[in-house]
Write an enzyme that holds these catalytic residues in place. Structure first.
Site, PDB file in Angstrom:
ATOM      1  N   ASP A  16      -3.798  20.028  -0.568  1.00  0.00           N
ATOM      2  CA  ASP A  16      -3.683  18.582  -0.701  1.00  0.00           C
ATOM      3  C   ASP A  16      -2.255  18.190  -0.396  1.00  0.00           C
ATOM      4  O   ASP A  16      -1.328  18.846  -0.856  1.00  0.00           O
ATOM      5  CB  ASP A  16      -4.054  18.163  -2.124  1.00  0.00           C
ATOM      6  CG  ASP A  16      -5.558  18.118  -2.297  1.00  0.00           C
ATOM      7  OD1 ASP A  16      -6.229  17.646  -1.363  1.00  0.00           O
ATOM      8  OD2 ASP A  16      -6.044  18.579  -3.342  1.00  0.00           O
ATOM      9  N   ASP A  32       5.387  -3.511 -10.828  1.00  0.00           N
ATOM     10  CA  ASP A  32       4.601  -2.383 -10.312  1.00  0.00           C
ATOM     11  C   ASP A  32       5.229  -1.089 -10.820  1.00  0.00           C
ATOM     12  O   ASP A  32       6.337  -0.732 -10.444  1.00  0.00           O
ATOM     13  CB  ASP A  32       4.631  -2.462  -8.773  1.00  0.00           C
ATOM     14  CG  ASP A  32       3.763  -1.396  -8.148  1.00  0.00           C
ATOM     15  OD1 ASP A  32       3.259  -0.539  -8.898  1.00  0.00           O
ATOM     16  OD2 ASP A  32       3.597  -1.423  -6.918  1.00  0.00           O
ATOM     17  N   SER A  48      -6.002  -3.196  -6.876  1.00  0.00           N
ATOM     18  CA  SER A  48      -7.406  -2.932  -7.221  1.00  0.00           C
ATOM     19  C   SER A  48      -8.096  -2.288  -6.018  1.00  0.00           C
ATOM     20  O   SER A  48      -7.677  -2.489  -4.872  1.00  0.00           O
ATOM     21  CB  SER A  48      -8.114  -4.228  -7.616  1.00  0.00           C
ATOM     22  OG  SER A  48      -8.523  -4.909  -6.461  1.00  0.00           O
ATOM     23  N   GLN A 101     -10.860  -2.993  -4.805  1.00  0.00           N
ATOM     24  CA  GLN A 101     -11.535  -3.946  -3.930  1.00  0.00           C
ATOM     25  C   GLN A 101     -10.558  -4.572  -2.934  1.00  0.00           C
ATOM     26  O   GLN A 101     -10.793  -4.560  -1.727  1.00  0.00           O
ATOM     27  CB  GLN A 101     -12.201  -5.063  -4.758  1.00  0.00           C
ATOM     28  CG  GLN A 101     -13.506  -4.659  -5.395  1.00  0.00           C
ATOM     29  CD  GLN A 101     -13.263  -3.861  -6.659  1.00  0.00           C
ATOM     30  OE1 GLN A 101     -12.379  -4.188  -7.446  1.00  0.00           O
ATOM     31  NE2 GLN A 101     -14.034  -2.806  -6.857  1.00  0.00           N
ATOM     32  N   ARG A 129      -7.331  -3.688  -2.427  1.00  0.00           N
ATOM     33  CA  ARG A 129      -6.389  -2.691  -1.937  1.00  0.00           C
ATOM     34  C   ARG A 129      -5.023  -3.321  -1.657  1.00  0.00           C
ATOM     35  O   ARG A 129      -4.356  -2.999  -0.689  1.00  0.00           O
ATOM     36  CB  ARG A 129      -6.955  -1.988  -0.691  1.00  0.00           C
ATOM     37  CG  ARG A 129      -8.138  -1.084  -1.076  1.00  0.00           C
ATOM     38  CD  ARG A 129      -9.041  -0.757   0.084  1.00  0.00           C
ATOM     39  NE  ARG A 129      -8.332  -0.029   1.112  1.00  0.00           N
ATOM     40  CZ  ARG A 129      -8.457  -0.273   2.402  1.00  0.00           C
ATOM     41  NH1 ARG A 129      -9.235  -1.251   2.807  1.00  0.00           N
ATOM     42  NH2 ARG A 129      -7.818   0.450   3.281  1.00  0.00           N
ATOM     43  N   MET A 130      -4.649  -4.237  -2.514  1.00  0.00           N
ATOM     44  CA  MET A 130      -3.339  -4.884  -2.421  1.00  0.00           C
ATOM     45  C   MET A 130      -2.814  -5.049  -3.841  1.00  0.00           C
ATOM     46  O   MET A 130      -3.566  -5.031  -4.805  1.00  0.00           O
ATOM     47  CB  MET A 130      -3.459  -6.299  -1.829  1.00  0.00           C
ATOM     48  CG  MET A 130      -3.909  -6.357  -0.400  1.00  0.00           C
ATOM     49  SD  MET A 130      -3.878  -8.067   0.178  1.00  0.00           S
ATOM     50  CE  MET A 130      -4.958  -8.878  -0.966  1.00  0.00           C
ATOM     51  N   SER A 131      -1.513  -5.247  -3.944  1.00  0.00           N
ATOM     52  CA  SER A 131      -0.966  -5.709  -5.206  1.00  0.00           C
ATOM     53  C   SER A 131      -0.009  -6.847  -4.857  1.00  0.00           C
ATOM     54  O   SER A 131       0.237  -7.126  -3.685  1.00  0.00           O
ATOM     55  CB  SER A 131      -0.262  -4.586  -5.950  1.00  0.00           C
ATOM     56  OG  SER A 131       0.861  -4.147  -5.223  1.00  0.00           O
ATOM     57  N   ASP A 162      -9.179  19.194  -8.436  1.00  0.00           N
ATOM     58  CA  ASP A 162      -9.235  18.851  -9.854  1.00  0.00           C
ATOM     59  C   ASP A 162     -10.316  17.840 -10.197  1.00  0.00           C
ATOM     60  O   ASP A 162     -10.818  17.823 -11.292  1.00  0.00           O
ATOM     61  CB  ASP A 162      -7.862  18.365 -10.353  1.00  0.00           C
ATOM     62  CG  ASP A 162      -7.310  17.232  -9.494  1.00  0.00           C
ATOM     63  OD1 ASP A 162      -8.019  16.803  -8.569  1.00  0.00           O
ATOM     64  OD2 ASP A 162      -6.172  16.803  -9.752  1.00  0.00           O
TER      65      ASP A 162
END
Lengths: 693, 571
Positions: free
Chosen positions: A312, A349, A383, A385, A387-389, A529
């Site tokens: 990963d 953030d 979020s 849905q 995909r922004m903040s 995981d």
């Protein structure tokens, strides 16, 4: 579990191993190892021969027979000692684990609700499917899945790591292990294992070697060793009639049984036969020292065979967090305006990325962090849905997010993403960084405007490139798995030096990749995981589940890394290889030793019949008896001398198979031919010096 | 020792690979089902054979079906050759009126030829009629070699196929090998031999004016396949030392070439069929290296001569223009020491067992080398087919140990070597020493067995050891000196030869079956490379060490001590 690092010869372990070596002399114990069983029979035989010699029927001089007999018993004891020492080291670890498996009282709930009726029961009475409530300060009574609540848990009893971890219902942090302590809050846990089957129980069983089953490779080697032992049995048994024929034809006496038994024991692969099980136990032990629990010895061997590692990106190849390194404004926008908006959007953030934006704006443009409360700002968290903040201020709203997410937001408000910004974003992505677009919209109902982008850079771990180069030299390919887009992934892959990458990877892509690689005849290792990793973990040949991961992931994998460190995979491969190399090296050494032993014993055994064979006495050993005895003593002592090697494993550095073969052939093949010539000669000199010979 | 001697040996090693390479290409083609113009010529015959065989020749066989076919076919062969010998007196083409062969000898001979051993406890020219020689022994010379090739093909398919149960079809492999490989080569060689003066006739033995009967027969046709098929059973008792069976140095050279040709090509064929020609070249290089060392060692030992003679006053044993020097006892003057040494080592390295000189009369060391070559389990070229499958078993063994040393569970050509493979390998490795040492031990203490010895003490022991080494490894060469035509040696020998052949062949087929079912793993820098000089060296080491560790004590009591006594007692 606290990490226990033993020195090889801790006095207490040595004492216990010595006692165990004597206890292991029973035929039932010996029978499990065919090579040493034949030596055991030989020891018994010489004992009988000595007893008859003392009572008058001498096959060979009684003193000589006694000396051979004693050293044969020592040979058996030394092999027992090696095994007992390896087992003892495991037992010490098991004891420390067992201490954490104390009986606790559990509060069993009738239903998985905090208010449900409950009763106090012993943890040993819990069955899979029961629900228990664990409050702060209590021990979790068994392995399970959190179904309600959130709590910090101290897992030091299992991992040795004292920093608490968060456990909560749902998601990838829902698994808890029996014996760990809830530090704060409460949890309702659905028990998933019956008594005696818990993770701790399995660990103890594995460490103690109670469940240690011989691996396929160990069995294959044991078959080879048994066959060689039989060949040498044939060789020495037929030597009796051969020597009788020679004695009839040329005078002298036929070879004695004592000599034949001594010859047989010297030729049989006792060195590897005596150390074989110790090597296997020690391999498991080294894995545990690395804080990895393998569910079987087979998994450790498979680790040596792996040719592709799926790694990963985040946490393994790059540091877990990306950092903002540059503000790239849109055409016509001042860079300060972009930096200010980006900082505002990131103030609340708490992700590492968000914090790094605040820091960059401060460092580059002198913008100080402001308190959101004073600005009457409302933080919009990320979020799945949108995909922004971003942040909603009194007069405007600021959004930051991936290219496509912001483009969608712009479209909502009737705007397009400017081509120049899109190009800039692609350039950033091509360089291995992630572009974060920043846009704002005056409120109410203003025109949305793109300000520019923040360049978020993945930080590749130091030294990882060199490790990949080593892996490549060993013929192990690396594949980086990332959710990034192909451009970003390619750039990071190039920087880190992995051989291949899988971009925008979903769990099913991972599974498909493993299947494809296996279809090409490759053996694949991976770490994982999450519950959604479980199918891929189950498919991979070596699957290391993080201890922090879900129960499903742990069940699907064949190893659990207690440190939850994905880079450990490389170490696991090295331990697997070392185990196999140690086996090969000692087998080669053991067989190569036989050449010198022949030159010691054959001239000695037939000195009476064919004195001409004295020309083969290359070592110029003093007398036939000293020659025989020296070979037998060397054969016994070499087992002791090699115990450290068997337990520690051969030293090696990553290299290609040809280089490793050349090096090991020289060291253990040629060394195996030469060492006994020197060793036997020295023992002979010593015997002469002591006046024994 | 002379330049001329070394040159004769070197010439062989130069020419053999040049002939083996195109033959390997031809074999690959014909086993793929394309026999070119030969197919056009013999195709109707091939199809006719399949028609007779019916469903047997249809489709793939798994390893058990393949093994049953091999066993059934071989058993039928033993019965046929046995019956022919017993009925000899009543059968046609018997100009000398040979009588029926004693049943113990007939059994020994039948087993001997079916197992590709060709150990001979009889003298051909005074025991067997041309009909029995041709219909019994000659036919088995072809079929036993073709059987070896078939089993070899099955093992190669085990490596080259993956996740498959089929190993090919025994009857098809047998037919193709016989029709398109052995028959044409034998025909070609027979014509060359006749041109050099090898006899080929059905006439009765002529008598000279002073009453000596001269043995003749269909020799050339028998001789060609005797060498091409690594059989070695001579038409005459003197085998290839007989002037009618090996008249000139050129025929001698051709015979050595013929007996090594198919085993050498088989190694290269292996590389071609598993898709990596380097693998085949490595195997061939390893084999030829050992053979070259053995030939040179024997040559040097013989050229050095017998010290008790060479050191006598007035004896000149140096090679001169008119004489080769060294130990010429038991050797034909038309071949000399170098040719004899090459023949002796090539015939024992391959499982041919024909002789153009008497190994019994070599210096102890010179006689030890051929014995040791057989004790390497006939892996140095070995028999047609059987040599390669024997060598591959040793490769599996070498890969197992070397593979561990590079830190992986062992694999060869992408096939994992696991407990089952090791079990089969162990059976093969264990069986041969048992078949040599146990009968030798029995004979060494049995007074009736010892009366057959031609010499006392260490040399007598060498004769015994050599005999059972030869039979257990299906070589068939005789050291000489041992009078083997007694019920003890006939019956024990037959058992040893049968076990030696089928005790190896069956585990090999089981191995092939299990390998074919496995997936083929990808090869990379981390996998043990098996085409390198390093691995070739290691493989040679494993073959030598396993052979030496097993037989060193026995050899010490035979040729080794004899050599030491010979030189130590010399002033």
């Amino acid at each position: 579990m606290t990490r226990i690092r033993h020195t090889l010869y801790e006095p207490r372990l040595l004492r216990e191993a010595t006692l165990a070596a004597v206890r292991k002399l029973t035929p039932r114990q010996q029978w499990r190892n065919p090579v040493m069983f034949t030596v055991w029979i030989g020891s018994l035989g010489t004992t009988v021969l000595w007893l008859t010699a003392v009572t008058g029927v001498a096959d060979a001089p009684a003193d000589f027979t006694l000396a051979v007999c004693l050293w044969l018993w020592f040979t058996v004891l030394f092999a027992n000692f090696a095994e007992a020492l390896a087992e003892g080291r495991g037992k010490a670890q098991a004891d420390s684990l067992r201490r954490s498996r104390t009986q606790v009282q559990a509060l069993r709930l009738q239903a998985p609700q905090r208010e449900a009726g409950s009763e106090r029961v012993a943890s040993s009475a819990l069955r899979a499917g029961d629900h228990v409530l664990v409050e702060a300060g209590e021990l979790i009574p068994g392995d399970g899945e959190v179904v309600a609540g959130i709590a910090s848990v101290n897992e030091a009893a299992i991992t040795g790591e004292s920093a608490p971890v968060i456990r909560e219902a749902g998601g990838d942090r829902s698994a808890v292990t029996g014996g760990t302590t809830v530090l704060s809050d409460w949890l309702i846990v659905r028990i998933t294992s019956n008594p005696g089957e818990s993770f701790l129980d399995r660990m103890i069983a594995l460490v103690e070697g109670a469940q240690r089953q011989r691996t396929p490779n160990e069995i294959a080697l044991a078959i080879l060793l048994a066959a060689l032992t039989l060949v040498f049995l044939l060789v020495t048994a037929t030597l009796l009639p051969f020597s009788q024929y020679a004695a009839t034809a040329s005078g002298g006496a036929a070879v004695s049984l004592t000599v034949l038994i001594a010859l047989f024991v010297c030729l049989a692969p006792t060195t590897i036969g005596g150390l074989l099980s110790a090597i296997g136990i020690a391999g498991m032990d080294r894995m545990i020292q690395a804080n990895v629990i393998a569910t079987s010895g087979r998994a450790i061997e498979a680790a040596g065979d792996v040719d592709v590692l799926l790694l990963d990106k985040t946490g393994t190849i790059t540091l877990g967090n990306r950092q903002a390194t540059e503000f790239v404004p849109a055409p016509g926008v001042a860079v300060e305006r972009l930096a200010d908006a980006a900082q505002l959007a990131s103030l609340a953030d708490e992700t590492p990325e968000g914090r790094s934006i605040v820091v960059l704006a401060k460092e580059r443009h002198g913008l100080r962090g402001r308190a959101l409360g004073a600005l009457e700002a409302h933080f919009v968290p990320f979020s799945a849905q949108t995909r922004m903040s971003g942040v909603d201020l009194a007069q405007r709203e600021i959004r930051k997010g991936a290219v496509e997410a912001i483009a969608a937001w712009l479209q909502q408000h009737g705007r397009e993403l400017p081509a120049a910004v899109r190009e800039a974003a692609e350039t950033v992505a091509r360089q291995g960084a992630t572009p974060l677009i920043v846009a704002e919209r005056p409120l109410p109902g203003g025109r949305a405007e793109v300000l520019g982008l923040v360049r978020l850079k993945d930080i590749v771990k130091g030294g990882i490139r060199e490790r990949f180069a080593q892996l490549r030299a060993m013929g192990i390919g690396t594949v980086m798995i990332t959710g990034d887009n192909a451009l970003t992934a390619a750039a990071i892959a190039a920087e880190a030096g992995v051989d291949d990458f899988l971009a925008e990877a979903r769990p099913e892509d991972k599974l498909a990749l493993i299947r494809r690689l296996q279809g090409e005849g490759r053996l694949v290792a991976m770490t994982g995981d999450g519950t959604n990793d479980a199918p891929a973990l189950a498919q991979a040949d070596v699957a290391v589940a993080m201890n922090s991961g879900t129960q499903a992931a742990k069940e699907a994998g064949n190893m659990v890394d207690l440190d939850s460190n994905p880079t450990k995979l490389i170490e696991i491969v090295a331990i697997g290889k070392q185990l196999l190399m140690t086996r090969g090296a000692l087998t080669t050494f053991s067989l190569a030793n036989d050449i010198a032993k022949y030159f010691a014993i054959i001239p000695a055994a037939f000195a009476g019949t064919y004195p001409a064979l004295g020309a083969l006495n290359l070592m110029h050993l003093a007398t036939p008896q000293s020659a025989l005895l020296s070979a037998v003593i060397f054969n016994a002592l070499v087992i002791v001398a090699l115990i450290p090697l068997a337990l520690r494993g051969v030293a090696w550095r990553p290299a290609s198979a040809s280089q490793l073969l050349r090096k090991h052939l020289l060291l253990y093949g040629l060394g195996g031919v030469l060492v006994p010539f020197v060793g036997i000669k020295l023992i002979d000199l010593l015997l002469v010096g002591l006046g024994v010979a | 020792m002379s330049i001329n001697g070394f040159a004769q040996i070197a010439l062989f090693f130069l020419i053999l690979p040049l002939l083996a390479a195109p033959l390997a290409a031809w074999m690959q083609r014909l086993y793929a089902g394309d026999a070119g113009w030969l197919g056009w010529l013999l195709g109707p015959l091939e199809r006719g054979i399949y028609h007779v065989l019916g469903p047997l020749a249809d489709g793939e066989q798994d390893w058990r079906q393949y093994a049953v076919s091999v066993l059934a076919f071989s058993l039928f062969g033993v019965a046929a050759v046995f019956a022919l010998q017993l009925m000899q007196a009543w059968l046609p083409l018997n100009p000398q009126g040979m009588s029926a062969v004693a049943s113990d000898l007939a059994l020994n001979t039948a087993v001997s030829f079916v197992t590709n051993t060709n150990w001979q406890n009889y003298a051909g020219e005074s025991t067997l009629s041309p009909l029995v020689q041709m219909l019994g022994l000659g036919v088995q010379n072809f079929l036993s070699a073709a059987t070896g090739l078939a089993v070899m093909l099955a093992l190669i398919r085990g490596f080259s196929r993956e996740r498959s149960t089929g190993l090919g079809n025994f009857w098809v492999d047998l037919t193709r090998s016989t029709l398109y490989l052995l028959l044409p080569l034998a025909l070609l060689l027979a014509l060359l031999l006749v041109a050099q003066g090898v006899v080929q006739t059905f006439a009765a033995y002529p008598t000279t004016s002073d009453g000596q009967s001269i043995a003749l027969g269909p020799v050339a046709s028998q001789l060609a396949i005797k060498h091409l098929g690594t059989n070695g059973g001579g038409f005459f008792n003197a085998n290839a030392a007989h002037p009618f069976e090996n008249p000139t140095p050129l025929t001698d050279f051709l015979l050595v070439l013929a007996q090594t040709l198919i085993p050498a090509a088989a190694a290269l064929l292996f590389g071609r069929l598993v898709g990596d020609r380097r693998q085949g070249r490595m195997l061939l290089a390893a084999m030829l290296l050992v053979l070259a060392a053995a030939a040179v060692a024997t040559y040097c030992a013989e050229a050095a001569g017998n010290p008790r003679i060479t050191t006598l006053a007035g004896v000149d044993s140096q090679p001169r223009e008119a004489m080769p020097g060294g130990n010429l006892e038991g050797k034909e003057l038309r071949f000399g020491i170098a040719r004899s040494a090459l023949f002796a080592t090539a015939t024992t390295a391959t499982s041919t067992g024909a002789v153009d000189s008497q190994h019994d009369a070599y210096t102890p060391l010179g006689g030890l080398v051929p014995m040791v070559l057989m004790q390497f389990s006939e892996t140095i070229l070995g028999g047609v087919g059987s040599g390669l499958y024997g060598m591959l078993v040793f490769v599996v063994l070498a890969v197992f140990v070397a593979g561990l040393m590079v830190g992986r569970t062992p694999e060869y050509l992408g096939k994992k070597i696991e407990p089952f493979e090791m079990k089969m390998t162990a059976i093969v490795v264990l069986l041969m020493p048992a078949l040599v040492l146990l009968p030798t031990a029995l004979a060494a203490v049995l007074p009736t067995a010892l009366t057959a010895l031609g010499n006392p003490a260490a040399h007598g022991f060498s004769e015994l050891l050599y005999a059972f080494t030869s039979m257990a490894n299906n070589n068939g060469s005789a050291f000489g000196g041992l009078s083997g035509n007694t019920p003890f040696y006939n019956l024990l020998g037959a058992a040893v030869m049968l076990l030696g052949r089928f005790g190896t062949l069956l585990p090999v087929l089981a191995l092939a079956g299990h390998l074919a079912a496995k997936p083929r793993l990808a090869l990379g820098a981390g996998t043990l490379p098996t085409h390198t000089p390093l691995f070739a060296g290691f493989l040679i080491g494993v073959v030598i060490v396993v052979g030496a560790l097993t037989f060193f004590p026995a050899l010490a009591l035979g040729p080794l001590v004899e050599q030491l006594q010979l030189w130590q007692a010399t002033p």
